[in-house]
Design an enzyme around this catalytic site. Sequence first.
Site, short mmCIF file in Angstrom:
data_model
loop_
_atom_site.label_atom_id
_atom_site.label_comp_id
_atom_site.label_asym_id
_atom_site.label_seq_id
_atom_site.Cartn_x
_atom_site.Cartn_y
_atom_site.Cartn_z
N GLY A 9 12.07 39.45 -21.39
CA GLY A 9 12.47 39.50 -19.98
C GLY A 9 13.30 38.27 -19.65
N GLY A 12 15.78 37.68 -16.42
CA GLY A 12 15.26 37.67 -15.05
C GLY A 12 15.34 36.29 -14.41
CD GLN A 13 13.68 34.14 -8.79
OE1 GLN A 13 12.65 34.83 -8.74
NE2 GLN A 13 14.08 33.40 -7.78
CG ASP A 35 16.30 41.32 -20.12
OD1 ASP A 35 15.67 40.48 -19.46
OD2 ASP A 35 16.69 42.42 -19.64
CB ILE A 36 15.31 46.26 -20.92
CG1 ILE A 36 15.40 47.73 -21.30
CG2 ILE A 36 15.70 46.03 -19.47
CD1 ILE A 36 14.35 48.61 -20.67
CG ASN A 52 11.58 49.85 -23.24
OD1 ASN A 52 10.70 49.33 -22.53
ND2 ASN A 52 11.92 51.12 -23.14
CE1 TYR A 142 4.97 41.39 -9.75
CE2 TYR A 142 4.49 40.53 -7.57
CZ TYR A 142 4.90 40.33 -8.87
OH TYR A 142 5.24 39.07 -9.29
CE LYS A 146 3.14 40.14 -12.49
NZ LYS A 146 3.51 39.74 -13.84
C1 AKB Z 1 7.70 38.95 -5.15
O1 AKB Z 1 8.10 38.66 -4.00
O2 AKB Z 1 7.35 40.10 -5.47
C2 AKB Z 1 7.61 37.86 -6.16
C3 AKB Z 1 6.25 37.25 -6.20
C4 AKB Z 1 5.78 36.40 -5.11
O3 AKB Z 1 5.54 37.48 -7.14
N1 AKB Z 1 8.59 36.85 -5.90
#
Ligand code: AKB
Length: 315
Positions: A9, A12-13, A35-36, A52, A142, A146
């Site tokens: 990855g 990414g940021q 990365d993909i 992937n 998300y 996590k």
């Molecule tokens: C998001 O906003 O989804 C992320 C995070 C806080 O994990 N930047």
Amino acid sequence: MSEKILVIGANGQIGTELVIALRNIHGSNQVIASDIHNPNQDNNTGPFELVNVMDKDNLRHLFEKYRPTQVYLLAAILSAVGEKQPKLAWDLNMVGLIQVLDFAVEFKTAKVFWPSSIAVFGPHSPKENTPQFCIMDPNTVYGFSKLAGERWCEYYYLKYGVDVRSIRYPGLIGWKSAPGGGTTDYAVNIFHEALKKGNYESFLSAGTALPMMYMDDAIRATLSLMNAPAYKLSIRSSYNLGGISFTPAQLAEEIKKHLPDFKISYSENDPRQAIADSWPKSIDDTYAQQDWDWKPEYDLAAMTADMLTNLKNTI
Ligand code: AKB
């Protein structure tokens, strides 16, 4: 021992800046960016592999080819995009992690890093100085992917001895890389628009305080945690990490000190507002301070000044 570090990855940021930092420390050839998508400009400075994380054979091939001593698994779908594609977010965030943990066991990878987030907290978690251990009832895919991932990390550490380390990142703000579809993205976009157009419409309301951190601090925290002696780490799920806490209105005021004509307005009914409202406003990171001496360097003023100075040269 010379390290072989695999970053999954990498476009990414976080990945973009982490690959630069790791290559500066260990040398370009020791850090494999993957990365993909094809490499971005920054990742083109050393080995790169298309991968992937959902494709087990593809991932196995990388472990066989490089036998990494450290793996950073950063591929994930963030909060806002995750709400648009909930099943995909769950699959990618979970399958990727469990496959990497399994390969870490099989290939005896010395250390694994996996990012968690303030999104693991939910509406019933304390909002101010949210502690490491408290009620956690995340209501985004998300967030609960996590939280489940944190449980898997601790499980693999306890059951199989995988030295997995993790941080609950706040919103991250940097000038080298774009944010990836999260609720905190406004705090990066605002700088770009302030410099390009002189105004910004925030999708979060004026008074929405969220925990944030400048990318330099986030990279430093990540490397400090990965370098800390294993015996010092008391948290094997994921560490709370505190940085700065501010609202869109406070950030706009700070930007105005550099760009006096800057104007901010606020949109209504953006779905990201409900996500932000369910998250902490500030974080208690006592465990990170005690276990690996964490201390942020950037406050709101220093972060804003550095962002504007650096971004000016890229826009
Ligand atoms: C998001 O906003 O989804 C992320 C995070 C806080 O994990 N930047």
